[in-house]
Design an enzyme around this catalytic site. Structure first.
Site, PDB file in Angstrom:
ATOM      1  N   THR A  31       0.803  -1.221   0.000  1.00  0.00           N
ATOM      2  CA  THR A  31       0.000   0.000   0.000  1.00  0.00           C
ATOM      3  C   THR A  31       0.837   1.273   0.000  1.00  0.00           C
ATOM      4  O   THR A  31       1.938   1.302   0.577  1.00  0.00           O
ATOM      5  CB  THR A  31      -0.916   0.015   1.247  1.00  0.00           C
ATOM      6  OG1 THR A  31      -1.448   1.332   1.426  1.00  0.00           O
ATOM      7  CG2 THR A  31      -0.164  -0.346   2.524  1.00  0.00           C
TER       8      THR A  31
ATOM      9  N   TYR B  23      -1.845   0.041  10.975  1.00  0.00           N
ATOM     10  CA  TYR B  23      -2.092  -0.628   9.684  1.00  0.00           C
ATOM     11  C   TYR B  23      -0.839  -0.568   8.806  1.00  0.00           C
ATOM     12  O   TYR B  23      -0.377  -1.589   8.281  1.00  0.00           O
ATOM     13  CB  TYR B  23      -3.277   0.051   8.982  1.00  0.00           C
ATOM     14  CG  TYR B  23      -3.424  -0.309   7.517  1.00  0.00           C
ATOM     15  CD1 TYR B  23      -4.017  -1.512   7.134  1.00  0.00           C
ATOM     16  CD2 TYR B  23      -2.973   0.544   6.513  1.00  0.00           C
ATOM     17  CE1 TYR B  23      -4.158  -1.851   5.790  1.00  0.00           C
ATOM     18  CE2 TYR B  23      -3.108   0.218   5.177  1.00  0.00           C
ATOM     19  CZ  TYR B  23      -3.699  -0.977   4.820  1.00  0.00           C
ATOM     20  OH  TYR B  23      -3.832  -1.308   3.485  1.00  0.00           O
TER      21      TYR B  23
ATOM     22  N   GLU C  43       0.209   3.596   1.853  1.00  0.00           N
ATOM     23  CA  GLU C  43       0.330   4.003   3.256  1.00  0.00           C
ATOM     24  C   GLU C  43       1.742   3.739   3.797  1.00  0.00           C
ATOM     25  O   GLU C  43       2.140   4.328   4.802  1.00  0.00           O
ATOM     26  CB  GLU C  43      -0.685   3.253   4.122  1.00  0.00           C
ATOM     27  CG  GLU C  43      -2.087   3.799   4.055  1.00  0.00           C
ATOM     28  CD  GLU C  43      -2.228   5.154   4.750  1.00  0.00           C
ATOM     29  OE1 GLU C  43      -1.844   5.258   5.921  1.00  0.00           O
ATOM     30  OE2 GLU C  43      -2.716   6.090   4.116  1.00  0.00           O
TER      31      GLU C  43
ATOM     32  N   LYS D 169       1.602  -3.500   7.420  1.00  0.00           N
ATOM     33  CA  LYS D 169       1.856  -3.678   5.978  1.00  0.00           C
ATOM     34  C   LYS D 169       3.351  -3.577   5.659  1.00  0.00           C
ATOM     35  O   LYS D 169       3.817  -4.153   4.685  1.00  0.00           O
ATOM     36  CB  LYS D 169       1.074  -2.632   5.180  1.00  0.00           C
ATOM     37  CG  LYS D 169      -0.417  -2.928   5.054  1.00  0.00           C
ATOM     38  CD  LYS D 169      -0.710  -4.015   4.015  1.00  0.00           C
ATOM     39  CE  LYS D 169      -2.205  -4.191   3.809  1.00  0.00           C
ATOM     40  NZ  LYS D 169      -2.521  -5.289   2.865  1.00  0.00           N
TER      41      LYS D 169
END
Ligand code: NAP
Ligand code: GDD
Length: 338
Positions: free
Chosen positions: A124, A149, A126, A153
């Site tokens: 991601t 999160y 992110e 990841k």
């Protein structure tokens, strides 16, 4: 005929990827969790004799090992995750288990079973996080996760690279920027906006309350991105790729574009938590800010550079920002409005 396993098959991307792989002639096996109410709305319409569902969970290595051994897939797409950034601050430990360690469990199932399968990890944008913000972000931009999160990841990203380097597994990361659709969960900001605007237009809701209106995201259409996932696994050698549109817009711009789809122009007054959006004609209050939607740490700017994917995969996004807003608004006007 190729066989694929998709974890996260009931999610936005899992549903589009299932349709895509079935259209390519694949046999598709999806991993679903047991819920007390149905969670298969996004895949309920798929009636195909080559589509199979299996109960399991990416936190359960026994079921993963068994599934991989039984199916011996050509490709595995690991899309399962606790995928909500804001909620990951509320459930950090579970997010680490599912979103981070879950990836390790699937890779171990491949390694222990000695299966020759290609593995896709749903990484991601992110990961880039911020501090300092550099843009556009590409495969070579340093990571700085800003949430439980993103930290989970980050582990999943590196364990994927590690199993590629250590065990020669065809394991790849797709570093995908935000992608949306009418199937997006209603607690992500784009879908929250499109459903609210449709309901406001129909007189079923008064206004919408949001968090950070200044956040900038590189928003694309989910269908374009699942094709990219597949292309990543069709290459001769495993590698990591950014998929993005190369355009960024604020949450405020998404709000304006969504209201424009129903003929309402928003004018803004005030700043910060006091900022409010009004119908320019009637003066009615339609948007306000509620600090409960702020995150303990925010990613202010995401803007991707997908030139590597364009060059090597031949991947292009097809749907523009305005077309995406239109697609989502039309669907939610059907669902909630007209
Ligand atoms: P989504 O709609 O939230 O779907 C997540 C899926 O994961 C659901 O099918 C969910 O199943 C499943 N899941 C959650 N925890 C699980 C567990 N412990 N075991 C098995 N399955 C589990 O997410 P999405 O938008 O389709 O995203 C797909 C993947 O791409 C995610 O990993 C996400 O983090 C990543 N990603 C998404 C974007 C984006 O913009 N959409 C961008 C970059 C990366 P239930 O239905 O049972 O809850
Ligand atoms: N969800 C939500 N709800 N977000 C809001 C709201 C609100 O009411 N108001 C403002 N925002 C802001 C968030 O603070 C964030 O800056 C931005 O809108 C986008 O939030 P989300 O739609 O929840 O998505 P995300 O960018 O945090 O995460 C999504 O994209 C990632 C890829 O960059 C998820 O799909 C992740 O799983 C994915 O990895």
């Amino acid at each position: 005929m190729k066989t694929a396993i998709i974890t996260g098959v009931t999610g936005q991307d899992g549903s589009y990827l299932t349709e895509f792989l079935l259209s390519k002639g694949y046999e598709v096996h999806g991993l679903i969790r047991r819920h007390s109410t149905s969670c298969t709305q996004r895949i309920a319409h798929i009636a195909d004799e080559k589509f199979f569902l299996h109960y399991g969970d990416v936190t359960d290595s026994l079921c993963l090992t068994h599934l991989v051994k039984e199916i011996q897939p050509d490709e595995i797409y690991n899309l399962a995750a606790q995928s909500h950034v804001g909620i990951s601050f509320d459930v950090p430990e579970y997010t680490a288990e599912a979103t981070g360690i879950g990836t390790l469990k699937i890779l171990e199932a491949i390694r222990q079973n000695k299966i020759d399968t290609k593995f896709y990890q749903a990484s991601t944008s992110e990961l880039f996080g911020g501090l300092p913000y550099t843009a556009p972000q590409s495969e070579t931009t340093p990571f700085h996760p800003r949430s439980p999160y993103a930290a989970a990841k980050l582990y999943a990203y590196w364990i994927t690279v590690n199993y590629r380097e250590a065990y020669n597994i065809f394991a790849c990361n797709g570093i995908l920027f935000n992608h949306e659709s009418p199937r997006r969960g209603e607690d992500f900001v784009t879908r929250k906006i499109s459903t609210a605007v449709a309901k406001i237009f129909a007189g079923r809701q008064e206004k919408i309350s949001l968090g950070n209106l200044d956040a900038k995201r590189d928003w694309g259409f989910a269908k374009d991105y699942v094709e990219g996932m597949w292309l990543i696994l069709q290459q001769d050698k495993p590698d990591d790729f950014v998929l993005a549109t190369g355009e960024t817009h604020t949450v405020r711009e998404f709000v304006e574009a969504a209201f424009e789809e129903v003929g309402i122009k928003i004018i803004w007054r005030g700043a910060g938590v006091d900022e409010k959006g009004y119908d320019s004609e009637s003066g009615k209050l339609l948007v306000d800010v509620n600090p409960k939607y702020f995150r303990p740490a925010e990613v202010d700017l995401l803007l991707g550079d997908s030139s590597k994917a364009q060059k090597i995969l031949g991947w292009q996004r097809k749907v523009s920002f305005r077309e995406l807003v239109k697609i989502m608004m039309q669907a939610d006007l059907e669902n909630y409005g007209r």
